[in-house]
Motif scaffolding. Structure first.
Motif, PDB file in Angstrom:
ATOM      1  N   ALA A   1       0.818  -1.210   0.000  1.00 15.29           N
ATOM      2  CA  ALA A   1       0.000   0.000   0.000  1.00 15.29           C
ATOM      3  C   ALA A   1       0.852   1.259   0.000  1.00 15.29           C
ATOM      4  O   ALA A   1       0.326   2.368  -0.053  1.00 15.29           O
ATOM      5  CB  ALA A   1      -0.928  -0.006   1.219  1.00 15.29           C
ATOM      6  N   ASP A   2       2.172   1.092   0.052  1.00 13.21           N
ATOM      7  CA  ASP A   2       3.060   2.245   0.137  1.00 13.21           C
ATOM      8  C   ASP A   2       3.187   2.967  -1.205  1.00 13.21           C
ATOM      9  O   ASP A   2       3.099   2.362  -2.274  1.00 13.21           O
ATOM     10  CB  ASP A   2       4.457   1.806   0.586  1.00 13.21           C
ATOM     11  N   GLN A   3       3.389   4.265  -1.145  1.00 11.05           N
ATOM     12  CA  GLN A   3       3.730   5.047  -2.335  1.00 11.05           C
ATOM     13  C   GLN A   3       5.163   4.717  -2.716  1.00 11.05           C
ATOM     14  O   GLN A   3       6.048   4.663  -1.864  1.00 11.05           O
ATOM     15  CB  GLN A   3       3.599   6.533  -2.025  1.00 11.05           C
ATOM     16  N   THR A   4       5.408   4.467  -3.994  1.00  9.48           N
ATOM     17  CA  THR A   4       6.750   4.079  -4.420  1.00  9.48           C
ATOM     18  C   THR A   4       7.185   4.868  -5.647  1.00  9.48           C
ATOM     19  O   THR A   4       6.367   5.369  -6.414  1.00  9.48           O
ATOM     20  CB  THR A   4       6.819   2.571  -4.754  1.00  9.48           C
ATOM     21  N   GLU A   5       8.490   4.951  -5.827  1.00  2.87           N
ATOM     22  CA  GLU A   5       9.100   5.554  -7.014  1.00  2.87           C
ATOM     23  C   GLU A   5      10.046   4.518  -7.605  1.00  2.87           C
ATOM     24  O   GLU A   5      10.872   3.942  -6.897  1.00  2.87           O
ATOM     25  CB  GLU A   5       9.860   6.812  -6.634  1.00  2.87           C
ATOM     26  N   ILE A   6       9.920   4.246  -8.905  1.00  2.00           N
ATOM     27  CA  ILE A   6      10.762   3.250  -9.549  1.00  2.00           C
ATOM     28  C   ILE A   6      11.492   3.873 -10.737  1.00  2.00           C
ATOM     29  O   ILE A   6      11.027   4.846 -11.325  1.00  2.00           O
ATOM     30  CB  ILE A   6       9.949   2.021 -10.015  1.00  2.00           C
ATOM     31  N   THR A   7      12.622   3.304 -11.088  1.00  2.00           N
ATOM     32  CA  THR A   7      13.420   3.808 -12.213  1.00  2.00           C
ATOM     33  C   THR A   7      13.073   3.054 -13.488  1.00  2.00           C
ATOM     34  O   THR A   7      13.909   2.393 -14.103  1.00  2.00           O
ATOM     35  CB  THR A   7      14.920   3.685 -11.908  1.00  2.00           C
ATOM     36  N   SER A   8      11.816   3.160 -13.879  1.00  2.00           N
ATOM     37  CA  SER A   8      11.320   2.500 -15.085  1.00  2.00           C
ATOM     38  C   SER A   8       9.988   3.146 -15.457  1.00  2.00           C
ATOM     39  O   SER A   8       9.294   3.676 -14.588  1.00  2.00           O
ATOM     40  CB  SER A   8      11.122   1.002 -14.850  1.00  2.00           C
ATOM     41  N   ILE A   9       9.623   3.095 -16.736  1.00  2.00           N
ATOM     42  CA  ILE A   9       8.296   3.577 -17.135  1.00  2.00           C
ATOM     43  C   ILE A   9       7.277   2.437 -17.089  1.00  2.00           C
ATOM     44  O   ILE A   9       6.109   2.650 -17.421  1.00  2.00           O
ATOM     45  CB  ILE A   9       8.318   4.218 -18.533  1.00  2.00           C
ATOM     46  N   TRP A  10       7.699   1.264 -16.658  1.00  2.00           N
ATOM     47  CA  TRP A  10       6.817   0.091 -16.617  1.00  2.00           C
ATOM     48  C   TRP A  10       6.673  -0.379 -15.178  1.00  2.00           C
ATOM     49  O   TRP A  10       7.674  -0.686 -14.519  1.00  2.00           O
ATOM     50  CB  TRP A  10       7.365  -1.040 -17.480  1.00  2.00           C
ATOM     51  N   GLU A  11       5.443  -0.481 -14.703  1.00  2.00           N
ATOM     52  CA  GLU A  11       5.146  -0.912 -13.333  1.00  2.00           C
ATOM     53  C   GLU A  11       5.119  -2.445 -13.288  1.00  2.00           C
ATOM     54  O   GLU A  11       4.075  -3.093 -13.132  1.00  2.00           O
ATOM     55  CB  GLU A  11       3.810  -0.317 -12.862  1.00  2.00           C
TER      56      GLU A  11
END
Length: 249
Positions: A67-77
Motif C-alpha cells: 500500500a506504500d507510495q513508491t518511485e521506480i526507475t522505469s516507465i513500466w510498473e
C-alpha cells in the motif's frame, strides 16, 4: 510488442521549458488524488527521466501489492504488470502502440481528450484472476511535442451483469466517440498496395525490383514506401517490417 513501444516512447527528444518540475508536481498531485478517490492503483510515468510514481489505493491489497507510495526507475510498473494475464498484456501493449501513433497525428493541445480503456485479468493474492479496468491518458507533452507524462489507472470492475467494460478501445472523452477498438485497430491502417510493397520490402526487394514485380513506376513505389513509414511512424524499412509484424499487419 512492448520492446517496440518502449523504443518509440523513449526515442522522443523531450525539449523542455525552464520549469518542467511544476508540471510534474501537478501531475503527481492528480495521480495521488485518483488513487484516494477511486481506491485505484495510479501510476504516473515520466518518459523523459524514465521514472514512475506509483500510488496504491485499496485495490492494491486485493492484488497482493504494497500500500506504500513508491518511485521506480522505469516507465513500466512490472510488479503489477507481471500479474496480468499474458494474452491481456499483449493486447494492452498493441493498443497502446496504436494510441501513441494516433496522438502523433493530432494537435498537442487535444491529446488529453483521448484515452485508452482496456479490460485486464490480473492475478489476485489468492491466485485467482480479477477483472480490472485499465485507463491510459497522456497528461503532458514537452515543448517539441514529445509525449512526456503518462497516467495509468487500474480500477476493480464492479461485479454486476449490466456493468460492462470493452476489451480495448481508444476513446475521445470530449465527444464520446470510439476511435478504434482492439478488433480492427490495424486492419485498415495500410492499403492493400502498401501491404504488397511492405511484404516485398520484407523479402529484401529494392524499389526497382518492387516496381518491376508490381508493374509500377519507381516513383510510385517510393511514394508507397514514404506513406508506409509515415503511417507506421518509423524512419526505415527494417523498423517498418518489425512494427508490421508485431501489430499483426
Amino acid at each position: 510488442m512492448r520492446k517496440t513501444l518502449n523504443t518509440k516512447l523513449l526515442a522522443q527528444h523531450f525539449e523542455f521549458n525552464p520549469m518542467p518540475h511544476l508540471m510534474l508536481d501537478n501531475a503527481k498531485s492528480i495521480a495521488r488524488m485518483y488513487s484516494i478517490m477511486e481506491n485505484c492503483i495510479s501510476v504516473l510515468s515520466d518518459l523523459r527521466t524514465r521514472k514512475s510514481y506509483i500510488y496504491n489505493g485499496a485495490v492494491a491489497n486485493l492484488l497482493g501489492l504494497s500500500a506504500d507510495q513508491t518511485e521506480i526507475t522505469s516507465i513500466w510498473e512490472d510488479e503489477l504488470l507481471n500479474k496480468v494475464h499474458p494474452e491481456d498484456l499483449e493486447k494492452k501493449y498493441r493498443l497502446e502502440f496504436d494510441f501513441f501513433q494516433l496522438l502523433n497525428t493530432i494537435d498537442v493541445a487535444d491529446r488529453t481528450d483521448y484515452q485508452v480503456i482496456t479490460k485486464l485479468r490480473i492475478k489476485k493474492k489468492d491466485g485467482k484472476y480479477a477483472f480490472v479496468q485499465h485507463r491510459l491518458i497522456y497528461v503532458a507533452s514537452s515543448e517539441d511535442g514529445s509525449i512526456w507524462l503518462a497516467l495509468c489507472l487500474y480500477n476493480l470492475i464492479f461485479d454486476h451483469p449490466e456493468f460492462e467494460i470493452p476489451q480495448g478501445v481508444i476513446l475521445n472523452n470530449r465527444t464520446g466517440k470510439i476511435i478504434k477498438d482492439n478488433e480492427n485497430r490495424f486492419g485498415t491502417l495500410l492499403s492493400l498496395r502498401e501491404k504488397e510493397v511492405l511484404q516485398l520490402i520484407k523479402h529484401g526487394r529494392r524499389s526497382k525490383e518492387i516496381a518491376d514485380k508490381l508493374s509500377l513506376s519507381i516513383n510510385t513505389v517510393n511514394r508507397h514506401r514514404q506513406n508506409i513509414f509515415r503511417k507506421l511512424n518509423v524512419t526505415n524499412a527494417m523498423e517498418a517490417c518489425k512494427v508490421a509484424e508485431n501489430t499483426g499487419l
